[in-house]
Structure formats: structure tokens, C-alpha cells
Design a protein around this motif. Structure first.
Motif, PDB file in Angstrom:
ATOM      1  N   ARG A   1      -5.860  10.280   5.763  1.00 26.73           N
ATOM      2  CA  ARG A   1      -6.635   9.380   4.812  1.00 26.73           C
ATOM      3  C   ARG A   1      -6.492  10.015   3.567  1.00 26.73           C
ATOM      4  NH1 ARG A   1      -7.803   4.473   4.804  1.00 26.73           N
ATOM      5  NH2 ARG A   1      -9.812   4.862   4.143  1.00 26.73           N
TER       6      ARG A   1
ATOM      7  N   CYS B   1       0.725  -1.118   0.002  1.00 25.64           N
ATOM      8  CA  CYS B   1      -0.040   0.012  -0.003  1.00 25.64           C
ATOM      9  C   CYS B   1       1.004   1.176   0.046  1.00 25.64           C
ATOM     10  CB  CYS B   1      -0.866  -0.049   1.243  1.00 25.64           C
ATOM     11  SG  CYS B   1      -1.949   1.460   1.269  1.00 25.64           S
TER      12      CYS B   1
ATOM     13  N   HIS C   1     -10.265   1.747  -1.574  1.00 25.58           N
ATOM     14  CA  HIS C   1      -9.872   3.166  -0.863  1.00 25.58           C
ATOM     15  C   HIS C   1     -10.729   4.302  -1.728  1.00 25.58           C
ATOM     16  CE1 HIS C   1      -8.016   6.795   0.618  1.00 25.58           C
ATOM     17  NE2 HIS C   1      -7.313   5.804   1.321  1.00 25.58           N
TER      18      HIS C   1
ATOM     19  N   HIS D   1      -0.445   4.436   0.604  1.00 30.35           N
ATOM     20  CA  HIS D   1      -1.092   5.284   1.428  1.00 30.35           C
ATOM     21  C   HIS D   1      -0.363   5.664   2.936  1.00 30.35           C
ATOM     22  CE1 HIS D   1      -4.283   6.424  -0.949  1.00 30.35           C
ATOM     23  NE2 HIS D   1      -4.502   5.143  -1.267  1.00 30.35           N
TER      24      HIS D   1
ATOM     25  N   CYS E   1      -1.856   6.178   6.113  1.00 28.35           N
ATOM     26  CA  CYS E   1      -2.813   6.362   7.061  1.00 28.35           C
ATOM     27  C   CYS E   1      -1.925   6.287   8.461  1.00 28.35           C
ATOM     28  CB  CYS E   1      -3.496   5.310   7.216  1.00 28.35           C
ATOM     29  SG  CYS E   1      -4.828   5.199   5.530  1.00 28.35           S
TER      30      CYS E   1
ATOM     31  N   PHE F   1      -2.529   5.411  11.350  1.00 32.03           N
ATOM     32  CA  PHE F   1      -2.936   4.506  12.431  1.00 32.03           C
ATOM     33  C   PHE F   1      -2.437   2.948  11.993  1.00 32.03           C
ATOM     34  CE2 PHE F   1      -6.577   5.271   9.895  1.00 32.03           C
ATOM     35  CZ  PHE F   1      -6.687   3.977   8.931  1.00 32.03           C
ATOM     36  N   CYS F   2      -1.980   3.088  10.750  1.00 31.18           N
ATOM     37  CA  CYS F   2      -1.573   1.672  10.253  1.00 31.18           C
ATOM     38  C   CYS F   2      -0.087   1.428  10.219  1.00 31.18           C
ATOM     39  CB  CYS F   2      -2.425   1.772   8.836  1.00 31.18           C
ATOM     40  SG  CYS F   2      -2.298   0.214   7.875  1.00 31.18           S
TER      41      CYS F   2
ATOM     42  N   GLN G   1      -4.574  -4.546  -0.641  1.00 28.56           N
ATOM     43  CA  GLN G   1      -4.895  -3.644   0.489  1.00 28.56           C
ATOM     44  C   GLN G   1      -5.585  -2.477   0.050  1.00 28.56           C
ATOM     45  OE1 GLN G   1      -1.712  -5.496   0.963  1.00 28.56           O
ATOM     46  NE2 GLN G   1      -2.866  -5.967   2.961  1.00 28.56           N
TER      47      GLN G   1
ATOM     48  N   PRO H   1       1.599  -0.818   5.562  1.00 25.37           N
ATOM     49  CA  PRO H   1       2.752  -0.678   4.450  1.00 25.37           C
ATOM     50  C   PRO H   1       4.207  -0.841   5.009  1.00 25.37           C
ATOM     51  CG  PRO H   1       1.307   1.034   4.579  1.00 25.37           C
ATOM     52  CD  PRO H   1       0.961   0.563   5.750  1.00 25.37           C
TER      53      PRO H   1
HETATM   54  S1  SF4 Z   1      -5.310   1.286   6.306  1.00 20.17           S
HETATM   55 FE1  SF4 Z   1      -5.379   0.681   4.315  1.00 20.17          FE
HETATM   56  S2  SF4 Z   1      -5.010   2.320   2.753  1.00 20.17           S
HETATM   57 FE2  SF4 Z   1      -4.207   3.083   4.646  1.00 20.17          FE
HETATM   58  S3  SF4 Z   1      -2.153   2.626   5.018  1.00 20.17           S
HETATM   59 FE3  SF4 Z   1      -3.231   1.151   6.017  1.00 20.17          FE
HETATM   60  S4  SF4 Z   1      -3.448  -0.526   4.395  1.00 20.17           S
HETATM   61 FE4  SF4 Z   1      -3.088   1.226   3.271  1.00 20.17          FE
END
Ligand code: SF4
Length: 483
Positions: A328, A195, A289, A197, A199, A201-202, A239, A205
Motif C-alpha cells: 500500500r 493508477c 490515496h 500504485h 497494490c 490485491f488489485c 483511481q 492498473p
Molecule cells: S487499490 Fe487503488 S491505489 Fe491500489 S492499485 Fe488499485 S486502483 Fe491503484
């Protein structure tokens, strides 16, 4: 090349698999088992019969990590109880990719930690372990860990069995050997991995690497094969499914780039190609997304009757300040406009989304705006996550972390709003005729229900498993429909 493996066991080794987490991890498990079969080993569904047991872990949020660690410890304990001290334990998946070094120190009982780039090599790795560590006991394993920390060769040979090294780049192909773990009539097809992006919280990646799409011909060849085997439902996963193909464009696509087939391969082109495949089947889109949706994609779905009128679109929040802090790459205006266009452009569409409550700094007013949005949007399917502070993510270091008590209260408030909506929406279905895919003689799913995550239709009369049937909806029970 297929090789016949007997190793020192004097028979074909048996490999067992416990796969945790999402459908993307499940596809990795299928590829790992495919490589095992290719090397001439056997697969067993009984962990106690396995010479090698693989725990395919998930590290999405803390509770998933805890579940993975418990599964590893349980497997280790069981091999003692079952008097199988020679059973080898391999840990794979997201947690292994991200924390291999730390885990190796903490869990010497594990024989190897493999990364996401090694999923196609499990067969070779399993052979290597059986060959080079045939009778390793717990003390030897501990010694291995200590010696490897000192840069000294290990107890049984000089192999270092910790394989996860760097950000993964692997992506499967149509002819990658695979042993499907789903029922015969539905399959997950991974069209891309990673991915781009950011984000906040994530950590995905960091574990799964940059977005990389499979070539379209590879995806089409795989799906043609599945349909010819009788698969009735193809679930497209990645993803970021709407970004499919854009990394292959000659000119770089930005983080908010809408699907535009004049610029290169896209999900819309893929769907139009899938529509041309002979046979009766559904294609379902998971993990889209919101930033990349375009009129072209909406029109394509409306025109292709093999594409289920079902869209999984994780939104995570609606308040602009929150979307900004979550990074986001989308906005309230964009999301509201998109939902309006999806409902108008694809009549009867089922929308599935997820939201996060209790993200750092979420105020009562911001949460109230989310609740109001849920109430007004009437999503057919909705999941709520309580924010989980993930080590290594930007959000984990943000000020204003919300206490668990408030997160729980917001979770309950959002769920209760949704329960009423879901109840009303199921009642609206009563009396209608729906096309269903039969999962078990008395259990089916409609076009609006993805496997494992959504509702079911309970059948009063048995129907043939793996076939489409038409039934009239007669009532509802909780989230499920009766027919
Ligand atoms: S939440 Fe989804 S779109 Fe955002 S960084 Fe994580 S995998 Fe990527």
C-alpha cells in the motif's frame, strides 16, 4: 463531425446502455452515449427497444465479473424472448478490456467487445456493426469466432469486431460529447484515469493503465459548464485523486509524493481554482490515496468553502505487516498521523474509508488490531470488503489464503463494530441544522453523504429537487437521518 445515421434500418438506430460497477465506469458510459448522439443515433432507456444494447461491465472482483456475465447472458436471452434476433450486443468496460480474447471465444453471441480506449468511438463502432453485420444470427457469430481464431475473414465482411487491444491511454477532454446519466443536479467529473500504485490485491492498473491526469484547464472548463447548467454537486473521481497532476510535473513524482504545488499542478491548485467559480455548489473528493495527503491539501480544503468537508480515503488495513503485504506504500504511523491532522485541520469533516478483511496471511492478531483501530477511529462512513482472490494479482498467488468462513466471520465482526459507531454518530446529529441537497422531494443528502454510497436524510416536508435547503435533524432511522 456530426453524421446522420439511418443505416439499413431506414430510421435512426436506437442504442441502449446497461452500466454496471463504479462511478468511473458510469462516466465512460456517458461518453459512449455522447458519441452515439453525435453520430445522429437515438438513446433509449428500454433495452427491448434498442437496436444496439451495450453492457458496460465491471471486473473489480469476482462477484462483479459474475454480475457482468449474467447481465450479458440475460440481455442475449431477452433479445430472443423479445423476438429481436437482429439486436446487436456490445460489451464494454473493465471486463471487456481485460478479457476480450477469452470472452470472445466463450460468448459468440456478443457482436463486439470494445476496450476502454474506444469509449469515445461507440457511435462509429455501432454504425459499423449495423452496416456490416445486419442480419447475423447465432450460428454466424459462432462461425466468426472460429474463423477469426484461424485467421480467416469473418461471415459478414472482413472486420474483426473485437476491439480491445492494449493497455488504455485514453482520457476525456472538456468538450468530449457526453450524455449525463446522473440526475441534473449532480455530476461525476473524471480528473484522471489509471493508477501507478502496485497494490497486490488489485488488478485495476492492468485494466486501466498508467495514471494520466487531464490538463487543469480541461477540468475547469468542464466544471464551469456543469455549474452554469445548474449542477450543484461535482464529484471528482479517478483511481487516485490525490495524485492528480503529479504525472504532469517536470520532475518525476515518487509513489509517496505529498501534494506540493511548488512542483507543478496538484489537486490543491485545482480546488483553489474551483473555489473561484461563481455559483452555489459543492465539490466532493472521492478515492483519495493516503500516501499523497499533505498539510497544503488539508489547509486548502479547510479554506475553500465550496469543497465539501468530506473525504473518501480507502485505507484497506492498519497493521504494518499487512500494509506491507498489500503493497500500500503507506504505514500505520502515517495513517494515524494523517487522520489526526484531517480531523484537526478540517473541523466537522466526514471521513469515509474501506478495509479489506481476510487478505492472505491475515492473522487473528492482525485482524484484532484492525478492529481496535476501527473502534478508536470512529469513521463516519465505512465499508468492509471480504478479500477476493483476483486472477492476475500478486496476492492471488500468496500463501495463506483465508477460508471463506473466516472471512465471513471477520466481515461480520467489523460490520457490527461499525454499526454501533454509525448509530452513535447519527444520534449526535439530532438537533443540529444541516445544509442539504435535495435528491427527491422527500430525500436529501448532507455534505457528509456522497451519492449512492452513503446515507440519506428523509424529509418530512417536500423540498424542491436539485436545490439546497437548511433543515433541523429530528431523529434517525438506521443509517439515515430524519428532518
Ligand atoms: S487499490 Fe487503488 S491505489 Fe491500489 S492499485 Fe488499485 S486502483 Fe491503484
Amino acid at each position: 463531425m456530426k453524421t446522420m445515421t439511418t443505416t439499413c434500418l431506414g430510421r435512426k438506430p436506437k442504442v441502449g446502455m446497461i452500466s454496471l460497477g463504479c462511478a468511473k465506469n458510469l462516466v465512460d458510459a456517458e461518453i459512449m452515449l455522447g458519441s452515439v448522439l453525435q453520430r445522429g443515433m437515438e438513446i433509449t432507456s428500454q433495452p427491448e427497444d434498442a437496436d444496439i444494447l451495450v453492457i458496460n461491465t465491471c471486473a473489480f472482483i469476482d462477484s462483479a465479473k459474475e454480475e457482468s456475465i449474467e447481465a450479458i447472458l440475460e440481455a442475449h436471452q431477452q433479445r430472443g424472448l423479445n423476438r429481436r434476433p437482429d439486436q446487436k450486443l456490445i460489451v464494454s468496460g473493465c471486463m471487456s478490456q481485460r478479457f476480450a480474447k477469452e470472452l470472445r471465444r466463450e460468448m459468440p453471441e456478443v457482436d463486439a467487445f470494445i476496450g476502454l480506449d474506444q469509449v469515445g468511438q461507440l457511435g462509429e463502432i455501432a454504425e459499423k456493426i449495423l452496416r456490416e453485420r445486419p442480419t447475423l444470427n447465432a450460428q454466424d457469430r459462432q462461425l466468426d469466432v472460429e474463423r477469426s481464431a484461424l485467421g480467416v475473414s469473418s461471415t459478414n465482411g472482413d472486420i474483426d469486431l473485437s476491439f480491445a487491444e492494449r493497455r488504455p491511454t485514453y482520457i476525456p477532454d472538456y468538450d468530449t460529447p457526453r450524455f449525463r446519466l446522473t440526475p441534473a443536479h449532480f455530476a461525476y467529473v473524471k480528473i484522471a484515469e489509471g493508477c501507478n500504485h502496485p497494490c497486490s490485491f488489485c488488478v485495476i492498473p492492468q485494466m486501466r493503465g498508467k495514471h494520466r491526469s487531464r490538463p487543469m484547464q480541461s477540468v475547469l472548463a468542464e466544471i464551469r459548464g456543469l455549474v452554469s447548467e445548474g449542477v450543484r454537486e461535482i464529484n471528482l473521481i479517478s483511481q487516485d485523486t490525490t495524485y492528480y497532476g503529479m504525472d504532469l510535473w517536470p520532475a518525476k513524482a515518487g509513489p509517496r509524493q505529498p501534494v506540493d504545488s511548488t512542483r507543478g499542478p496538484t489537486l490543491a491548485v485545482l480546488l483553489r481554482e474551483l473555489q473561484e467559480i461563481e455559483g452555489e455548489f459543492w465539490v466532493r473528493l472521492l478515492y483519495t490515496h493516503p500516501a499523497h495527503w499533505s498539510d497544503e491539501l488539508i489547509e486548502t480544503i479547510a479554506q475553500c468553502d465550496k469543497v465539501a468537508r468530506y473525504i473518501d480515503i480507502p485505507l484497506q488495513h492498519i497493521d504494518d505487516a499487512m500494509l506491507g503485504r498489500m503493497r500500500r506504500e503507506t504505514s500505520r504511523a502515517h495513517i494515524e498521523n494523517l487522520i489526526h491532522k484531517l480531523r484537526a485541520g478540517i473541523p466537522g469533516v466526514t471521513l469515509r474509508t474501506t478495509f479489506i478483511v481476510g487478505f492472505p496471511g491475515e492473522t487473528e492478531a492482525e485482524f484484532a488490531r484492525l478492529l481496535d483501530f476501527i473502534r478508536r477511529s470512529r469513521f463516519e462512513r465505512l465499508g468492509i470488503f471480504k478479500y477476493s482472490q483476483e486472477e492476475g494479482s500478486r496476492a492471488a498467488k500468496m500463501p495463506g489464503q483465508i477460508p471463506a468462513k473466516i472471512k465471513n466471520a471477520r466481515y461480520r465482526a467489523a460490520m457490527s463494530v461499525q454499526q454501533q459507531i454509525a448509530h452513535d454518530l447519527t444520534l449526535e446529529k439530532v438537533g443540529s441544522d444541516l445544509k442539504l441537497l435535495v435528491d427527491q422531494p422527500h430525500i436529501a443528502r448532507s455534505e457528509g453523504d456522497a451519492p449512492d454510497v452513503d446515507a440519506r436524510v428523509i424529509l418530512s416536508e417536500a423540498a424542491p429537487v436539485g436545490e439546497f435547503v437548511w433543515r433541523r435533524i429530528t431523529g434517525s432511522r438506521g443509517y439515515d437521518l430524519l428532518a
